[in-house]
Design an enzyme around this catalytic site. Sequence first.
Site, PDB file in Angstrom:
ATOM      1  N   ASP A 149       0.812  -1.225   0.000  1.00 58.72           N
ATOM      2  CA  ASP A 149       0.000   0.000   0.000  1.00 58.72           C
ATOM      3  C   ASP A 149       0.844   1.274   0.000  1.00 58.72           C
ATOM      4  O   ASP A 149       2.007   1.279   0.397  1.00 58.72           O
ATOM      5  CB  ASP A 149      -0.898   0.030   1.236  1.00 58.72           C
ATOM      6  CG  ASP A 149      -2.092  -0.891   1.117  1.00 58.72           C
ATOM      7  OD1 ASP A 149      -2.071  -1.777   0.241  1.00 58.72           O
ATOM      8  OD2 ASP A 149      -3.040  -0.739   1.911  1.00 58.72           O
ATOM      9  N   HIS A 201      -6.307   3.115  -4.206  1.00 56.58           N
ATOM     10  CA  HIS A 201      -6.201   3.306  -2.758  1.00 56.58           C
ATOM     11  C   HIS A 201      -6.556   4.754  -2.373  1.00 56.58           C
ATOM     12  O   HIS A 201      -6.025   5.284  -1.403  1.00 56.58           O
ATOM     13  CB  HIS A 201      -4.784   2.949  -2.302  1.00 56.58           C
ATOM     14  CG  HIS A 201      -4.634   2.718  -0.825  1.00 56.58           C
ATOM     15  ND1 HIS A 201      -5.617   2.119  -0.044  1.00 56.58           N
ATOM     16  CD2 HIS A 201      -3.608   3.004   0.033  1.00 56.58           C
ATOM     17  CE1 HIS A 201      -5.201   2.045   1.204  1.00 56.58           C
ATOM     18  NE2 HIS A 201      -3.987   2.581   1.293  1.00 56.58           N
ATOM     19  N   HIS A 229      -4.991   9.150   0.211  1.00 57.45           N
ATOM     20  CA  HIS A 229      -5.045   8.343   1.437  1.00 57.45           C
ATOM     21  C   HIS A 229      -5.968   8.977   2.487  1.00 57.45           C
ATOM     22  O   HIS A 229      -5.637   9.097   3.682  1.00 57.45           O
ATOM     23  CB  HIS A 229      -3.648   8.154   2.031  1.00 57.45           C
ATOM     24  CG  HIS A 229      -3.542   6.915   2.879  1.00 57.45           C
ATOM     25  ND1 HIS A 229      -3.776   6.913   4.235  1.00 57.45           N
ATOM     26  CD2 HIS A 229      -3.238   5.635   2.552  1.00 57.45           C
ATOM     27  CE1 HIS A 229      -3.619   5.698   4.728  1.00 57.45           C
ATOM     28  NE2 HIS A 229      -3.288   4.881   3.718  1.00 57.45           N
ATOM     29  N   HIS A 243       3.596  -2.456   3.093  1.00 59.24           N
ATOM     30  CA  HIS A 243       3.639  -1.104   2.532  1.00 59.24           C
ATOM     31  C   HIS A 243       4.934  -0.849   1.750  1.00 59.24           C
ATOM     32  O   HIS A 243       6.009  -1.282   2.168  1.00 59.24           O
ATOM     33  CB  HIS A 243       3.500  -0.068   3.658  1.00 59.24           C
ATOM     34  CG  HIS A 243       2.164  -0.080   4.319  1.00 59.24           C
ATOM     35  ND1 HIS A 243       1.813  -1.017   5.260  1.00 59.24           N
ATOM     36  CD2 HIS A 243       1.076   0.731   4.161  1.00 59.24           C
ATOM     37  CE1 HIS A 243       0.562  -0.798   5.665  1.00 59.24           C
ATOM     38  NE2 HIS A 243       0.098   0.264   5.007  1.00 59.24           N
TER      39      HIS A 243
END
Length: 273
Positions: A96, A147, A151, A243
Amino acid sequence: MTRRVAVAAALVVLTLLVGSRWVTNRSAVLANQRSTVPTAPATGVAQPPPAPEVTPSSTPVPTHVAAPKPKPKRAGSGPFGSLRTTGRKQVALTFDDGPHPVWTPQVLDRLKTANVKATFCVVGSQVRKHPELVRRIVREGHTLCNHSWNHELDLGTKSVKEIKANLELTNNEIRKAVPNAKIAYFRHPGGKWTANAVSVARSLGMQPLDWDVDPRDWEIKDAKVIGSRVIGGARSGSIILMHDGGGDRKGTLSACPNVIKNLKTRFGIAPLR
């Protein structure tokens, strides 16, 4: 007297001739009848059953076989029907918050060395800064996931119109880097799912993607701790969250080789499609 005897003898001869012809004719008739009448089956010998009488049917004969109905898609097991496991033995790796100019290339290098494919959940604002990394992700056979634009942890609490605008903006930026890119998934930042976020994602053709193993590498920098959490928490079908952006990812990078080796041996690693 002599004449009477002669007449009597003549009558006897005539009677014999007529009787003989009658017997001959009768025998011929009986023989002809026997030739046309079926012979009775021998006692104790099994005979085949008579063939069934065939009559035209009024039911139409089908000219083709209908194709089987497709199986219904498996429902997700995460919040609001999001996908939390792969549904098969193989596990899936997801990364991510990238793409990041320092960490993403190194993650890709490790995946390439191990011949493993993963899913990259990219942030739209980062895609705008580093489109070449998105192109590499796709070129090397990995899967893309939306995503959000920047964020936004509270995205799911906003209106449907705002959520849709955010996701479309991110998808459009991805497709500027990779025209016609397949974006099959959406992962809500922080996993803060709402019904509206899931509904909008599905309306845009994206499946909500959750996870079931989180080593918290976004706050833990120790590679041994990250590795042990992934290896200890993984089970058949796990979707693992790690991540490649959003901060210092040295711990994640150091943990990757051992994590990948262990998961490949125990379960196999397959990309989400």
